[in-house]
Design a protein around this motif. Structure first.
Motif, PDB file in Angstrom:
ATOM      1  N   GLU A 103       0.827  -1.212   0.000  1.00 13.36           N
ATOM      2  CA  GLU A 103       0.000   0.000   0.000  1.00 13.36           C
ATOM      3  C   GLU A 103       0.856   1.255   0.000  1.00 13.36           C
ATOM      4  O   GLU A 103       0.473   2.284  -0.543  1.00 13.36           O
ATOM      5  N   ILE A 109      -8.634  -0.161  -2.481  1.00 12.89           N
ATOM      6  CA  ILE A 109      -9.253  -1.318  -3.109  1.00 12.89           C
ATOM      7  C   ILE A 109      -8.223  -2.437  -3.272  1.00 12.89           C
ATOM      8  O   ILE A 109      -8.454  -3.580  -2.890  1.00 12.89           O
ATOM      9  N   CYS A 110      -7.078  -2.089  -3.817  1.00 14.02           N
ATOM     10  CA  CYS A 110      -6.058  -3.098  -4.115  1.00 14.02           C
ATOM     11  C   CYS A 110      -5.560  -3.821  -2.865  1.00 14.02           C
ATOM     12  O   CYS A 110      -5.179  -4.993  -2.936  1.00 14.02           O
ATOM     13  N   PHE A 145     -10.749  -7.564  -1.339  1.00 12.36           N
ATOM     14  CA  PHE A 145     -10.305  -7.182  -2.691  1.00 12.36           C
ATOM     15  C   PHE A 145     -11.108  -7.890  -3.781  1.00 12.36           C
ATOM     16  O   PHE A 145     -11.575  -7.254  -4.732  1.00 12.36           O
ATOM     17  N   GLN A 146     -11.275  -9.202  -3.663  1.00 16.48           N
ATOM     18  CA  GLN A 146     -11.974  -9.954  -4.699  1.00 16.48           C
ATOM     19  C   GLN A 146     -13.415  -9.474  -4.883  1.00 16.48           C
ATOM     20  O   GLN A 146     -13.928  -9.387  -5.998  1.00 16.48           O
ATOM     21  N   SER A 203      -7.347  -4.047   0.062  1.00 15.64           N
ATOM     22  CA  SER A 203      -8.481  -4.309   0.952  1.00 15.64           C
ATOM     23  C   SER A 203      -8.594  -5.807   1.244  1.00 15.64           C
ATOM     24  O   SER A 203      -8.337  -6.645   0.365  1.00 15.64           O
ATOM     25  N   LYS A 208     -14.489  -6.442  -4.256  1.00 17.81           N
ATOM     26  CA  LYS A 208     -14.435  -5.121  -4.888  1.00 17.81           C
ATOM     27  C   LYS A 208     -14.115  -5.239  -6.381  1.00 17.81           C
ATOM     28  O   LYS A 208     -14.589  -4.439  -7.199  1.00 17.81           O
TER      29      LYS A 208
END
Length: 262
Positions: A228, A239-240, A245-246, A242, A248
């Motif tokens: 991050e 998002i990347c 992630f999947q 999180s 989102k």
């Protein structure tokens, strides 16, 4: 004091390194409030200081007779193109000029491409063939300046693209000279040098193409950040990295599919 404003991304060398996933998310979340830019007093000051530093460095390097580009007469505003700084204006004889950065965007996917300048490399130049180094001017905080031991990776990529674009436009570019200025004490400077690397432009154009193709297929591509921290300025870092992630990603792909079906 801070305020939100619309975020506009343009494909240009200064945006590098290019992230294919960023390009995909930008389209998938188009019009979404998560894509915003922040305009703040302090960041505005830094930005304006950077612009002023460029003008000052270009002015004084121009007076050495080593800076190549376009020159605007301060009196009649006529432009003398593709040259070292003129002694005087051919139209009005004024001896004061403002440097105008060359734009190499024509014929490329870039929306704009303005190198900070081209410095004559006298020891490699002849009357028939002059050689140049791309000039890359960067202002940096005191803390960042103190710890700087080499050009930053993203700057290496950005300036490397300018070097290759210069070659494509017929300028004999042999490398890049980085000039870092301490924002807190402008008299403190650090310089670094790198030679031309043809792989840089190929890699960036490929990443841009992958992002565009992902928009067509609707499938989220890989990103470039390993942590991050790498994406500290990215609109989509939350998002990347999180835990969901999947989920989102599925939302983003569904959003893009719905928009494309309209």
């Amino acid at each position: 004091m801070k305020e939100k404003k619309e975020y506009v991304w343009k494909f240009r060398p200064s945006s590098s390194p290019v992230c294919s996933r960023f390009i995909f998310f930008l389209k998938a979340y188009e019009g979404n409030p998560i894509i915003t830019a922040e305009d703040a007093f302090v960041s505005d000051c830094y930005f304006e200081f950077g612009k002023a530093a460029h003008l000052v460095v270009q002015k004084w390097l121009g007076k050495t007779g080593l800076l190549y580009g376009d020159w605007i007469c301060q009196k009649c505003k006529s432009i003398t193109s593709n040259c070292l700084r003129p002694v005087s204006c051919l139209k009005c004889a004024c001896s004061e000029f403002t440097y105008k950065e060359l734009d190499f965007a024509a014929g490329t996917p870039f929306s704009s491409a303005h190198p900070d300048g081209f410095l004559l490399v006298e020891e490699l130049s002849t009357k028939e063939a002059r050689c140049f180094s791309v000039l890359e001017i960067k202002t940096i905080s005191q803390e960042g300046f103190a710890g700087l031991t080499a050009q930053k990776p993203e700057h290496r990529i950005q300036a490397g693209i300018y070097a290759l674009l210069g070659l494509q436009k017929g300028i004999r570019v042999v490398g890049v000279l980085f000039l870092y200025m301490n924002r807190n004490k402008p008299s403190q400077l650090k310089t670094f040098y790198q030679f031309v690397d043809p792989k840089i432009l190929i890699t960036e154009l490929k990443a841009f193409k992958v992002g565009q193709e992902a928009i067509s297929t609707g499938k989220t591509p890989l990103g470039i950040c390993r942590s991050e921290k790498d994406g500290i300025y990215c609109q989509f870092r939350n998002i990347c990295f999180s835990p969901s992630f999947q989920e989102k990603v599925r939302e983003a792909e569904a959003s893009l599919k719905a928009r494309q079906s309209l």
